[in-house]
Design an enzyme around this catalytic site. Structure first.
Site, PDB file in Angstrom:
ATOM      1  N   HIS A 148      28.613  49.447  38.984  1.00  0.00           N
ATOM      2  CA  HIS A 148      28.301  50.632  39.822  1.00  0.00           C
ATOM      3  C   HIS A 148      27.036  51.369  39.404  1.00  0.00           C
ATOM      4  O   HIS A 148      26.296  51.869  40.250  1.00  0.00           O
ATOM      5  CB  HIS A 148      29.469  51.633  39.760  1.00  0.00           C
ATOM      6  CG  HIS A 148      30.640  51.266  40.596  1.00  0.00           C
ATOM      7  ND1 HIS A 148      30.636  51.317  41.977  1.00  0.00           N
ATOM      8  CD2 HIS A 148      31.872  50.834  40.253  1.00  0.00           C
ATOM      9  CE1 HIS A 148      31.818  50.943  42.440  1.00  0.00           C
ATOM     10  NE2 HIS A 148      32.587  50.624  41.420  1.00  0.00           N
TER      11      HIS A 148
ATOM     12  N   SER B 156      30.632  42.280  39.344  1.00  0.00           N
ATOM     13  CA  SER B 156      31.336  42.271  38.050  1.00  0.00           C
ATOM     14  C   SER B 156      32.403  41.168  38.012  1.00  0.00           C
ATOM     15  O   SER B 156      33.163  41.074  37.053  1.00  0.00           O
ATOM     16  CB  SER B 156      32.007  43.633  37.800  1.00  0.00           C
ATOM     17  OG  SER B 156      32.832  43.990  38.888  1.00  0.00           O
TER      18      SER B 156
ATOM     19  N   HIS C 165      33.138  46.881  34.636  1.00  0.00           N
ATOM     20  CA  HIS C 165      33.050  47.003  36.109  1.00  0.00           C
ATOM     21  C   HIS C 165      32.214  48.227  36.482  1.00  0.00           C
ATOM     22  O   HIS C 165      31.303  48.152  37.306  1.00  0.00           O
ATOM     23  CB  HIS C 165      34.449  47.143  36.701  1.00  0.00           C
ATOM     24  CG  HIS C 165      34.439  47.550  38.147  1.00  0.00           C
ATOM     25  ND1 HIS C 165      34.288  46.645  39.179  1.00  0.00           N
ATOM     26  CD2 HIS C 165      34.527  48.771  38.727  1.00  0.00           C
ATOM     27  CE1 HIS C 165      34.280  47.303  40.341  1.00  0.00           C
ATOM     28  NE2 HIS C 165      34.426  48.583  40.096  1.00  0.00           N
TER      29      HIS C 165
ATOM     30  N   GLU D  19      31.938  48.631  46.912  1.00  0.00           N
ATOM     31  CA  GLU D  19      32.629  47.630  46.091  1.00  0.00           C
ATOM     32  C   GLU D  19      32.288  46.193  46.495  1.00  0.00           C
ATOM     33  O   GLU D  19      32.069  45.349  45.621  1.00  0.00           O
ATOM     34  CB  GLU D  19      34.147  47.833  46.165  1.00  0.00           C
ATOM     35  CG  GLU D  19      34.661  49.117  45.538  1.00  0.00           C
ATOM     36  CD  GLU D  19      34.460  49.182  44.010  1.00  0.00           C
ATOM     37  OE1 GLU D  19      34.761  50.233  43.431  1.00  0.00           O
ATOM     38  OE2 GLU D  19      33.984  48.197  43.403  1.00  0.00           O
TER      39      GLU D  19
END
Ligand SMILES: C[C@H](O)[C@H](O)[C@H]1CNc2nc(N)[nH]c(=O)c2N1
Ligand SMILES: N[C@@H](Cc1ccccc1)C(=O)O
Ligand SMILES: [Fe+2]
Length: 296
Positions: free
Chosen positions: A140, A202, A135, A183
């Protein structure tokens, strides 16, 4: 190498215990990753890259290429940092998992992005309750090469440190901003809506749902609207917010938030799935399959 303490804490987390809030910086134990862990990275990398062609923002895939990320192996933080430091002055640090908020904000404010050092188990391929290495690294890190987004992330961290000091009751509003941009954010492009949020890119299911399902609302980004909107952490989002550019995000959040925090303290929050008057509506969702309650 994993220390005994890391092994214990990791096993505790792995057994579904409450994530262990540890603030320690951990050296990535790259030589300890097993073939199964490299294979998990490869499976997730290949699957998401296939899904994200035509769905993720162009710069997301381009930046993974610039980092030299591939399905071959779990990337080395030290290698990624050489590229990252040169491009935007950011660096990755290894952590055990979720950090206390203030610790997290302080890292971002200093251009340090915390990346979980361990990767999920094969049986956790499709859902994980907390951020793992995939993730964080796959989701990110790529956008930290984008100068404007990198500045936004640093300013966000500094804003969190400031809010913790002057308006702790507003931290929930800042967390919503992070949630609906970093996010689960969408960006509008000449080719249509594209994904830039790490939580979406993700996730196998949400990479498709966020752009193609009739169920969620898709609403134009508005700072105050986002900061007032609740969300759930355990389902696909009921509402996605769409920015026109990372510059828009940077400009919208440049002013001093102090007066905004005072205003927010007087205003009601919005349920995650409700369309508000004044919203720029890209899609009014059908609400199909939504669960009630549970919004924070
Ligand atoms: C911004 C908000 O506090 C958010 O929940 C933070 C908390 N701690 C974290 N800690 C880590 N390692 N990674 C994260 O993304 C977060 N998110
Ligand atoms: N401008 C905000 C800080 C901030 C920047 C970027 C994102 C979020 C918050 C403040 O003064 O508090
Ligand atoms: Fe995340």
């Amino acid at each position: 190498m994993q220390t005994a303490a890391q092994k214990v804490e990791h096993q505790l987390t792995d057994k579904g215990y409450v994530p262990v809030y540890t603030t320690r910086v951990i050296e990535q134990p790259w030589d300890s990753y097993s073939a199964v862990e490299h294979q998990t990275w490869a499976t997730l990398f290949r699957r998401q890259r296939e899904l994200l062609a035509g769905r993720a923002a162009r710069e997301f895939v381009e930046n993974q290429e610039r980092f030299g990320m591939s399905a071959d192996a779990i990337p080395k933080f030290s290698e990624l940092n050489k590229v990252l430091r040169k491009a935007t002055g950011w660096e990755l640090i290894g952590v055990e998992g979720l950090l206390p908020e203030l610790t997290f904000f302080e890292h971002l404010a200093n251009r340090r992005f915390p990346v979980t050092w361990w990767i999920r188990k094969p049986e956790q391929l499709d859902y994980l309750s907390e951020p793992d290495l995939f993730h964080d690294l796959f989701g990110h890190v790529p956008l930290l090469l984008n100068p404007v987004f990198a500045d936004y992330m640093q300013a966000y961290g500094a804003g969190g440190v400031k809010a913790a000091a002057i308006a702790p009751e507003a931290l929930v509003n800042l967390t919503r901003l992070y949630w609906y941009t970093v996010e689960f954010g969408l960006i509008n492009t000449a080719e249509g809506l594209r994904i830039y949020g790490a939580g979406i890119v993700s996730s196998k299911g949400e990479s498709i749902y966020s752009l193609e399902s009739a169920a969620p609302n898709r609403i134009g980004f508005d700072l105050e609207r986002v900061m007032r909107t609740r969300y759930r952490i355990d389902t696909y989002q009921k509402t996605y917010f769409v920015i026109d550019s990372y510059e828009q995000l940077m400009e919208a959040t440049r002013p001093d938030f102090t007066p905004l925090y005072a205003r927010l303290a007087q205003q009601e929050s919005f349920p995650a799935g409700e369309v508000q008057s004044g919203d720029r509506v890209f899609q009014r969702g059908s609400g199909e399959g939504w669960l009630d309650g549970g919004d924070v």
